[in-house]
Motif scaffolding. Structure first.
Motif, PDB file in Angstrom:
ATOM      1  N   VAL A  16     -43.598  14.892  36.091  1.00 27.24           N
ATOM      2  CA  VAL A  16     -43.168  13.560  35.663  1.00 27.24           C
ATOM      3  C   VAL A  16     -42.854  13.620  34.171  1.00 27.24           C
ATOM      4  O   VAL A  16     -43.703  13.983  33.356  1.00 27.24           O
ATOM      5  N   ILE A  17     -41.617  13.279  33.820  1.00 24.17           N
ATOM      6  CA  ILE A  17     -41.189  13.294  32.418  1.00 24.17           C
ATOM      7  C   ILE A  17     -40.794  11.882  32.013  1.00 24.17           C
ATOM      8  O   ILE A  17     -39.905  11.277  32.617  1.00 24.17           O
ATOM      9  N   ASP A 165     -35.267   3.704  28.101  1.00 22.08           N
ATOM     10  CA  ASP A 165     -36.474   4.425  28.491  1.00 22.08           C
ATOM     11  C   ASP A 165     -36.343   4.833  29.957  1.00 22.08           C
ATOM     12  O   ASP A 165     -35.910   4.025  30.799  1.00 22.08           O
ATOM     13  N   ALA A 166     -36.718   6.059  30.276  1.00 20.78           N
ATOM     14  CA  ALA A 166     -36.526   6.564  31.629  1.00 20.78           C
ATOM     15  C   ALA A 166     -37.706   7.418  32.065  1.00 20.78           C
ATOM     16  O   ALA A 166     -38.452   7.959  31.238  1.00 20.78           O
ATOM     17  N   LEU A 188     -34.591  20.152  31.085  1.00 17.09           N
ATOM     18  CA  LEU A 188     -34.176  18.748  31.049  1.00 17.09           C
ATOM     19  C   LEU A 188     -34.520  18.114  29.704  1.00 17.09           C
ATOM     20  O   LEU A 188     -33.700  17.399  29.125  1.00 17.09           O
ATOM     21  N   VAL A 189     -35.713  18.378  29.197  1.00 17.83           N
ATOM     22  CA  VAL A 189     -36.095  17.834  27.892  1.00 17.83           C
ATOM     23  C   VAL A 189     -35.122  18.308  26.812  1.00 17.83           C
ATOM     24  O   VAL A 189     -34.725  17.539  25.930  1.00 17.83           O
ATOM     25  N   ASN A 190     -34.706  19.571  26.883  1.00 20.56           N
ATOM     26  CA  ASN A 190     -33.744  20.102  25.915  1.00 20.56           C
ATOM     27  C   ASN A 190     -32.409  19.356  25.987  1.00 20.56           C
ATOM     28  O   ASN A 190     -31.836  18.986  24.953  1.00 20.56           O
ATOM     29  N   ARG A 200     -38.302  10.741  22.335  1.00 21.06           N
ATOM     30  CA  ARG A 200     -39.717  11.037  22.553  1.00 21.06           C
ATOM     31  C   ARG A 200     -39.970  11.288  24.035  1.00 21.06           C
ATOM     32  O   ARG A 200     -39.543  10.485  24.871  1.00 21.06           O
ATOM     33  N   THR A 201     -40.632  12.375  24.349  1.00 23.18           N
ATOM     34  CA  THR A 201     -40.881  12.711  25.750  1.00 23.18           C
ATOM     35  C   THR A 201     -42.364  12.971  25.991  1.00 23.18           C
ATOM     36  O   THR A 201     -43.079  13.428  25.110  1.00 23.18           O
TER      37      THR A 201
END
Length: 207
Positions: A16-17, A165-166, A188-190, A200-201
């Motif tokens: 979960v991100i 926000d997702a 995905l974060v990249n 922010r993650t």
């Protein structure tokens, strides 16, 4: 997570991100390149990762040739569809890893995301239709957000160009390793960082 889902597939894990402060927008040359590169690396439709999801669908009574797991359906759509920057990013990761990835607009979500076996009376929109008893669904406090595990998402929580926000759900079954799952999350974060420098993650592994 519902224990009955865990009983169905003990090998299931979800990364979960949460991503906060996104500046989404229409598809551009960057996201088209992500999609094209992922399409070039797509596994064949009989790959064991996709077969694992078809087996999971059969286990709760769905027919995967009629309602396909999301990654199965996506790989069949070549060239990959251009939606918006954020959706293009997670679709590219999905295809590259043969991994179902869902994206939810956190601003339209009510309460925590949870994966359950449906009672059959959960509120649902016209796009999804009513879930069947025993079907695996994602839901929040307002109702079903995705039917048949990862087959189809409701309209309310879709990621649009206005999403700030997702929450992303990266869903794993064996033979995918936990290491590949977390690596896909890092990818995905990249990509989200390329879309929105300074986004922010937060990442949580539920296994």
């Amino acid at each position: 997570m519902d224990d009955r889902v865990r009983d169905l597939r003990p090998d299931f894990a979800v990364l979960v991100i949460g991503a906060y402060g996104l500046r989404n927008g229409p598809s551009d040359e960057r996201s088209r390149a992500w999609l094209a590169e992922a399409a070039a690396e797509a596994v064949p439709l009989d790959h064991e990762k996709i077969e694992a999801w078809r087996a999971a669908y059969r286990a709760f009574g769905a027919k995967p040739q009629r309602t396909r797991p999301s990654v199965d359906a996506l790989i069949r759509r070549m060239p990959l569809p251009e939606i918006n920057l954020v959706v293009d990013a997670y679709n590219a990761v999905s295809v590259r890893h043969a991994l179902p990835v869902g994206g939810e607009d956190a601003g339209h979500y009510a309460g925590p995301a949870r994966l359950v076996r449906a009672a059959g009376d959960e509120p649902s929109d016209e796009v999804l239709g009513e879930p069947e008893i025993g079907e695996v669904v994602w839901r929040d406090d307002l109702g079903v957000t995705c039917r048949r595990w990862n087959w189809r998402q409701c309209v309310r929580t879709r990621i649009t160009e206005q999403t700030v926000d997702a929450v992303f759900l990266l869903e794993r079954l064996e033979p995918m390793s936990i290491g590949e799952l977390t690596g896909a999350g890092d990818e995905l974060v990249n990509l989200l960082g390329q879309i929105t420098p300074g986004v922010r993650t937060e990442i949580r592994l539920l296994a």
